[in-house]
Structures are given as structure tokens and as C-alpha cells.
Design a protein around this motif. Sequence first.
Motif, mmCIF file in Angstrom:
data_model
loop_
_atom_site.group_PDB
_atom_site.id
_atom_site.type_symbol
_atom_site.label_atom_id
_atom_site.label_comp_id
_atom_site.label_asym_id
_atom_site.label_seq_id
_atom_site.Cartn_x
_atom_site.Cartn_y
_atom_site.Cartn_z
ATOM 1 N N GLU A 238 0.833 -1.211 0.000
ATOM 2 C CA GLU A 238 0.000 0.000 0.000
ATOM 3 C C GLU A 238 0.864 1.255 0.000
ATOM 4 N N TYR A 239 1.895 1.242 0.836
ATOM 5 C CA TYR A 239 2.779 2.406 0.941
ATOM 6 C C TYR A 239 3.526 2.645 -0.374
ATOM 7 N N ARG A 240 4.094 1.573 -0.942
ATOM 8 C CA ARG A 240 4.830 1.698 -2.198
ATOM 9 C C ARG A 240 3.915 2.170 -3.330
ATOM 10 N N ASN A 241 2.716 1.593 -3.414
ATOM 11 C CA ASN A 241 1.792 1.956 -4.484
ATOM 12 C C ASN A 241 1.303 3.390 -4.353
ATOM 13 N N GLU A 242 1.085 3.830 -3.121
ATOM 14 C CA GLU A 242 0.632 5.214 -2.914
ATOM 15 C C GLU A 242 1.677 6.208 -3.410
ATOM 16 N N ILE A 243 2.936 5.926 -3.131
ATOM 17 C CA ILE A 243 4.016 6.796 -3.606
ATOM 18 C C ILE A 243 4.073 6.771 -5.130
ATOM 19 N N ARG A 244 3.951 5.598 -5.713
ATOM 20 C CA ARG A 244 3.990 5.483 -7.175
ATOM 21 C C ARG A 244 2.829 6.232 -7.826
ATOM 22 N N PHE A 278 -4.291 2.671 -10.050
ATOM 23 C CA PHE A 278 -4.558 4.111 -10.090
ATOM 24 C C PHE A 278 -6.010 4.403 -9.726
ATOM 25 N N LYS A 279 -6.919 3.624 -10.289
ATOM 26 C CA LYS A 279 -8.347 3.833 -10.005
ATOM 27 C C LYS A 279 -8.668 3.527 -8.546
ATOM 28 N N GLU A 280 -7.990 2.520 -7.984
ATOM 29 C CA GLU A 280 -8.199 2.159 -6.581
ATOM 30 C C GLU A 280 -7.829 3.319 -5.662
ATOM 31 N N TYR A 281 -6.744 4.029 -5.984
ATOM 32 C CA TYR A 281 -6.270 5.111 -5.125
ATOM 33 C C TYR A 281 -6.889 6.458 -5.474
ATOM 34 N N SER A 282 -7.331 6.630 -6.706
ATOM 35 C CA SER A 282 -7.791 7.948 -7.151
ATOM 36 C C SER A 282 -9.275 8.008 -7.478
ATOM 37 N N LYS A 283 -9.923 6.839 -7.488
ATOM 38 C CA LYS A 283 -11.363 6.763 -7.793
ATOM 39 C C LYS A 283 -11.691 7.192 -9.213
ATOM 40 N N MET A 284 -10.675 7.239 -10.086
ATOM 41 C CA MET A 284 -10.898 7.527 -11.504
ATOM 42 C C MET A 284 -9.713 6.992 -12.295
#
Length: 297
Positions: A238-244, A278-284
Amino acid sequence: MIYLQSAEFFESEEFLFYIAPFTISSNEIIEQHSHEFFELVYVIEGSGSHIYQEKVFTIKEGDIFIIEPEKIHGFEVGNHEQLKVYNLLFQPKFLKQEIESLSHLESFLSFFYVEPFLRETVHFKDHLILTYKQQSEMMILLQKIAQEYKHKENGYQILIKTRMLELFILLSRYYENTSTQKIIMDCEYKEIIDQICKFITLHYNRPLTLEQVSKLSGMSKSNFTAKFKEIVGHTFIEYRNEIRINQAKKMLAHTNEKIIFIASEVGFEDISHFNRTFKEYSKMSPSKYRNWFRSKT
């Protein structure tokens, strides 16, 4: 503070590389400085001190280490001592393909990225010290590279790149026997996790896996997973993906690069995986995010 630039050492923008033996005499001081390129130092013989980011380390025959760009460092040699070293200077883009081809090797990541990072942030006890057999192998290879660089015969640039790849593979093999656990075993869990987080932030686009970082931290996979979630509040993935994804957002907002290129730049090899994450973290979707951001500005 002295700041060394590429133009002072490299022969051209197309060949960002330099190698030479260098001797530091008794009572001599190489003033602290920084530079915009990588420096690989191999101690041929003698001993002295390496001042790195305000920390002092004793170095001696057989030591080999990487100095990253922008890091402040210098050398000192005491009375009745002498230090002979090989200096290899290069820009990452000079060896971009070679470095990328080795980035899946945990031992290469450890030597090239992790060890220099831990050197300034965590109590540093161990580093790569070559055995007599390894020293002989390294000297033969360095001398071949230096001769190619000096004489510049036909094809020397290609041959130097090939031998630099050989050098990195050898160093990766040597480093496999150096335990990162010994480096950080005395640190508190929070300090370890804090430094791992900083490392991930700096190298988010590298192919770092949970297995790799848990081993690099000196913990078992299960222990690292539990401690990371406890301290950070997120899992490692989760941490790595959020930064990416945050970095991808910046590129989507401020560049016209294609989405497939951005995905690769931030560490996703599969475009479908990037789009889902991207969609999981940004909702789009990435394309909708780019359009949404630009409609606001």
C-alpha cells in the motif's frame, strides 16, 4: 563547498565515464565536496579515513563502495600512511540499460542503492570488503577498463560498458555474502522502518518486493509485515503503491507523456495493473484524472 560537475571529468555528453588510479599521500586531505555523478571507489592499498555526510569511516585495502550524487564527502590520510584508490565516475544514464538489467538482483540493489543509503542513516558496521581472491579479480578488471579508457582504440566505449556490466555482476556476487542484517541489527524497529520508508520513497520505481525489503531490513517476512503495518499504518505494498500513484499524478498533470510511459516510469510493468491500482487510489482512471486536473487549471 566544492561542487564537481560532469564537464570537468567526462570527455563528452555521449560518454559520461571516467576512470583513473589516484594516490592520497601521508597527511594529505581531500577537502569535502560533492558531485553530480556516481563515484565508485576501490582501495588498492593503504588506509585512511572517508568522511561521508559528517560521519567518519576507516577505509583500507580491499574496501569498495559507491558514493551517490550530491553526497558530501572527503578523504584524510594520517602520518606515515598512504592511500591508493581507483576512482570510477559515471552518470546513471551512461549505464542505464546495464543498471536496469541488474535491478532484479537483490544483491545488486543492496550494493548500489541500499548500502550507500544505510551508510548515512543507520549505524553502519559492515560494508563490502573484498577477499584476496576477489581483490585480484577486481584489479585485473579495473586495469582492463583503465587501459581501454586511456588508449581509446576502436570500440573502446562499447568494451568499457561491457566490462562495467561484468564489474557490477561481480560486485553483486561478492555482496551476497555480506549480511545486511549485521548492518542494522542494533537499531530499533522504528528506525529501521523509517529508513526503509525513506528508501522506498527515493527508489519507488525500482522492482522492490516484500521479500526483498524484509530481507534487507534484517527481519523475517512476517515480522517485517507486522512491524511495518504497526508503525506506518499501511502495508508495504500500500505504501509503495501510494508513492507510485502520487508520482504518476504529477506526471499526468504536468506532462503530455503517454499513460503507458508514465506507468513504466513509476514502476508498473503492466499497464492493466497500473490502471487498476490508479483507479483504486484515485477513484478515476488515469486519463480521467488528467482531464479533470487540467479542467481545473
